[in-house]
Write an enzyme that holds these catalytic residues in place. Structure first.
Site, short mmCIF file in Angstrom:
data_model
loop_
_atom_site.label_atom_id
_atom_site.label_comp_id
_atom_site.label_asym_id
_atom_site.label_seq_id
_atom_site.Cartn_x
_atom_site.Cartn_y
_atom_site.Cartn_z
N HIS A 1 5.34 4.89 6.91
CA HIS A 1 4.70 6.21 6.84
C HIS A 1 4.45 6.83 8.22
CE1 HIS A 1 4.22 6.08 2.56
NE2 HIS A 1 3.37 5.06 2.58
N ASP B 1 9.68 0.22 -1.33
CA ASP B 1 8.23 0.37 -1.47
C ASP B 1 7.93 1.43 -2.53
OD1 ASP B 1 5.55 -0.20 0.37
OD2 ASP B 1 5.53 1.77 -0.56
#
Length: 288
Positions: free
Chosen positions: A124, A161
Site C-alpha cells: 500500500h 492479498d
C-alpha cells in the site's frame, strides 16, 4: 531445487500488540516451519538494509526523509492505520534490501526460488505516502532493482492479498517492463483497483486488476488463475515472477470476506510456481 529465504529478528521489532499487523504474524510462520521440519531444506540469504538510492527507485526523497526521521523516536501513528516504532525505519530498510538481494540471487541462478519473511509489509505504500500498515513498497522496489541492476525486460508481479496493491501499482503504473495483476475484494480498502485500471502511457494494458465480490471463494480463484491470469502471463512471457503474498483472503480473516480456504490459498501458490516453471525457468520470489 534450492529455495532461499530472508529473515531477521529485527522484523519482529516493528510491532504493536493491539494491531492486526503485528509480529505475531511472522512468529506464527516461523513456528510452523520449525514444526514441519522445513528449515533444513531452505538456504538463508543474509539480510541487508536498502540504500537510499534503492529506496528512491520508487519513493520520493522527501518521503524517505520523513520515514527516516522516525528512527529511534517514540512509537506512534503516521496515519490512523499505520503505526511506527523506534525500530520501524530500520526494519523497513532491511525488508527492502533483503528482498532485493533474494530476488537478484534467484535471477542470477544462485537460488531456484525464494520467500522473503519480511515486515513491515509494503504493497500500500505509494511514492509519497505510508498507508495500510505499509512503509516502503518492497515488491515494487525489488522489481525495479531487477530491471535496472540485471537488465530484465519483462517482470511480472502478482498480488493475491485481499486488498488492492495500490502502492505497488502507483510505482509501476507507467512502466511497460512490469506486468502487474492484483485480485482483491471490491469495493474494499483502499477503494482502488477497478477493472478499467490498466496502467498509463506506454504501460497501458500491462496492469490487470480483478475486483471480486464478497464470498468469491476457492472456485472463483481456480477459474481466474486458469482462465485469466495464466493466459495473461503466457502472453507477457515474464523473465521473473514476484508475488505479494498476503493471506488475508482466508475465510477466517476478521477484516475481509473473500472466503478462501487453506486449500484455495495453496492452489494459488502452486499455480504460480507452475507458471514460473513454465514461463521463466522457475524464477519466482514470494514476499510476505
Amino acid at each position: 531445487m534450492t529455495t532461499g529465504y530472508v529473515y531477521d529478528p529485527l522484523f519482529l521489532e516493528h510491532t504493536h500488540p493491539r494491531h492486526p499487523e503485528s509480529a505475531a504474524r511472522l512468529e506464527s510462520i516461523l513456528q510452523a516451519i520449525e514444526s514441519a521440519g522445513l528449515w533444513q531444506h531452505l538456504q538463508q540469504i543474509p539480510g541487508r538494509a536498502a540504500t537510499e538510492a534503492e529506496l528512491a527507485l520508487g519513493h520520493t526523497p522527501a518521503y524517505i526523509h520523513r520515514i527516516a526521521q522516525t528512527d529511534g523516536q517514540p512509537a506512534g501513528y503516521l496515519n490512523p492505520d499505520t503505526y511506527i516504532t523506534p525500530r520501524s525505519f530500520q526494519a523497513a530498510r532491511l525488508a527492502v534490501g533483503s528482498l532485493i538481494d533474494l530476488t537478484l540471487a534467484v535471477v542470477g541462478g544462485d537460488l531456484s526460488n525464494g520467500f522473503a519473511f519480511v515486515r513491515p509489509p509494503g504493497h500500500h505504500a505509494t511514492p509519497t505516502q505510508a498507508m495500510g500498515f505499509c512503509l516502503f513498497s518492497n515488491v515494487a522496489l525489488a522489481a525495479l532493482a531487477a530491471q535496472q541492476m540485471r537488465g530484465l525486460q519483462r517482470i511480472a508481479v502478482v498480488d493475491f492479498d485481499v486488498h488492492h496493491g495500490n502502492g505497488t501499482q502507483a510505482i509501476l503504473n507507467d512502466n511497460p517492463a512490469v506486468f502487474f495483476c492484483s485480485s482483491h475484494q471490491y469495493p474494499h480498502y483502499p477503494g482502488t483497483g477497478s477493472l478499467t485500471d490498466i496502467g498509463s502511457g506506454a504501460a497501458a494494458g500491462t496492469k490487470m486488476n480483478i475486483p471480486l465480490p464478497v464470498g468469491a471463494g476457492d472456485e472463483t480463484f481456480r477459474a481466474l488463475y486458469r482462465q485469466v491470469l495464466g493466459p495473461a502471463l503466457r502472453r507477457f512471457k515474464p523473465q521473473l515472477l514476484l508475488v505479494s503474498a498476503g493471506y488475508d483472503a482466508h475465510r477466517q480473516d476478521p477484516l475481509a470476506n473473500l472466503s478462501l480456504s487453506l486449500a484455495g490459498l495453496a492452489l494459488i501458490s502452486q499455480t504460480l510456481v507452475s507458471l514460473a516453471d513454465e514461463l521463466c525457468a522457475g524464477r519466482i520470489v514470494f514476499s510476505l
